[in-house]
Design a protein around this motif. Sequence first.
Motif, short mmCIF file in Angstrom:
data_model
loop_
_atom_site.label_atom_id
_atom_site.label_comp_id
_atom_site.label_asym_id
_atom_site.label_seq_id
_atom_site.Cartn_x
_atom_site.Cartn_y
_atom_site.Cartn_z
N VAL B 203 -18.25 -3.51 -23.55
CA VAL B 203 -18.06 -2.58 -22.32
C VAL B 203 -19.32 -2.35 -21.56
O VAL B 203 -19.14 -2.16 -20.35
N LYS B 205 -21.41 -4.64 -20.83
CA LYS B 205 -21.27 -5.70 -20.01
C LYS B 205 -20.44 -5.54 -18.66
O LYS B 205 -21.01 -6.09 -17.61
N LEU B 206 -19.58 -4.69 -18.88
CA LEU B 206 -18.67 -4.32 -17.71
C LEU B 206 -19.33 -4.01 -16.31
O LEU B 206 -18.95 -4.16 -15.19
N MET B 207 -20.43 -3.12 -16.92
CA MET B 207 -21.26 -2.31 -15.75
C MET B 207 -22.17 -3.38 -15.03
O MET B 207 -22.64 -3.09 -13.93
N LEU B 208 -22.46 -4.29 -15.77
CA LEU B 208 -23.60 -5.48 -15.29
C LEU B 208 -22.99 -6.70 -14.61
O LEU B 208 -23.58 -7.25 -13.78
N GLN B 209 -21.82 -7.13 -15.13
CA GLN B 209 -21.16 -8.30 -14.26
C GLN B 209 -19.77 -8.17 -14.53
O GLN B 209 -19.29 -7.47 -15.18
N THR B 210 -19.09 -8.89 -13.92
CA THR B 210 -17.46 -9.03 -14.15
C THR B 210 -16.92 -9.50 -15.50
O THR B 210 -17.72 -10.38 -15.98
#
Lengths: 259, 259
Positions: B203, B205-210
């Motif tokens: 989760v 990672k969702l804020m950092l890349q697609t």
Amino acid sequence: MQYKIVIIGSGNVATHLAKHLQAAGHQIVQVYSKQKKNAILLAQEVGALYTDKIHEIFTEADLYLLAVRDYAIDDFILSLRLPEKVVAHTSGSVSLSGLENISKICGVFYPFQTFTNAIPVDFKTIPIFIQAENATAKRILTEVAQSISKLCQEISESQRQTLHLSAVFANNFTNHIFHIAQTILKKEKMPFEILFPLIKETVSKLMLQTPFESQTGPARRADWKTIDEHLRQLEAFPDYKEIYLILSESIMNSYHLEK
Amino acid sequence: MQYKIVIIGSGNVATHLAKHLQAAGHQIVQVYSKQKKNAILLAQEVGALYTDKIHEIFTEADLYLLAVRDYAIDDFILSLRLPEKVVAHTSGSVSLSGLENISKICGVFYPFQTFTNAIPVDFKTIPIFIQAENATAKRILTEVAQSISKLCQEISESQRQTLHLSAVFANNFTNHIFHIAQTILKKEKMPFEILFPLIKETVSKLMLQTPFESQTGPARRADWKTIDEHLRQLEAFPDYKEIYLILSESIMNSYHLEK
């Protein structure tokens, strides 16, 4: 104790491991990669030598970590011989026994996380699972794991393989479903960020109650009117329509609802 | 401004809404629920009167929030008449137009979160989507939404329905997949908590890349050796085996890999 380590591989797992092992005081003496460019890059970062030839791998290190793709492990089982050295692979699914061809002092060193090269990780909070029948291998792998993580744990082969399977669901499949949600939103020009509060709550709840207790939505209510409407909205995405139907039916099965 | 509000419904959404609206200074004058016991319970909590009969619903409030299950909304469209009053339902999928039979001053008040009765929520961070063609309805619903949330936004009917569909993926389906992961781990007597670092990273990672960029795992690599091994491990769970295969194929399709 600090060890001399050879890192075999230059992908995401190899890179994160090499950097954190070096930062923990171990000496990365060599990086091997079939892709010479990658071997050089990673070797430079951790102050190691490099090679792209299996027969040039140093025979004088204490520990060899095989952090390559699962299907590539066989190449080393066929051609690498390091008797008396500690050898471990980092795979969740490949069995341990093949490594005995390389060295009897073998094991598995499985860091349980999804790695992306560009994104730094806090290794201290990444569980590392150790599997080894040989006592020396178990002791040294545990020691090395504890030097970079607070969460080191012994595991059996079948537990490791089950863990890997569960991780495919918990990471790969949920991530793909987030990709689907994003694709659907794009159709209406809505940003993916609109889902973040919902996604954060979904995950926060896991710490408070089981996902079985948390389930909501049309499938949980066997609300076929809404389900049919959603299937109609998915006409343009036949893949996603099938996934929607199968997951909805599986939810209904879990609660013994009529499909 | 503070409004007199009638809450229709006594489920998770009705309960969380009633409590937060009251805390924001509005007066909950009445709670309606077909389940009299639930109506009484919620009414007591928010200092309201209660009824379990549609014809006993007060006609003198400012705002009527229909927070009932989607299929129950039709009952009110058939039998509730509140001309000149602001009426809104809270559904992600039900169309707005039916409400015009109850009142021309109608809209949708859609709090975008998954609610469980036992778990408190921070309403300030829950997006509330407002849909209304009538200007008065739009103004009052927006004002009420802003009194409990920082994230209030206007939305069209097709956007709302797309948003609801994407939420079924992002919440219901990921949650079910977490349930599957837990079930698989139980087989080997491993605790679900073992997955938490991995889930948190997924989760974050969702804020950092697609999610498209983040994807890893056997399907992403079209690693059929591992996929076949996982399908074999899933023999005891035919539902889950089918889900594994379909999601893996969908991942491969996304990256144009050979299936």
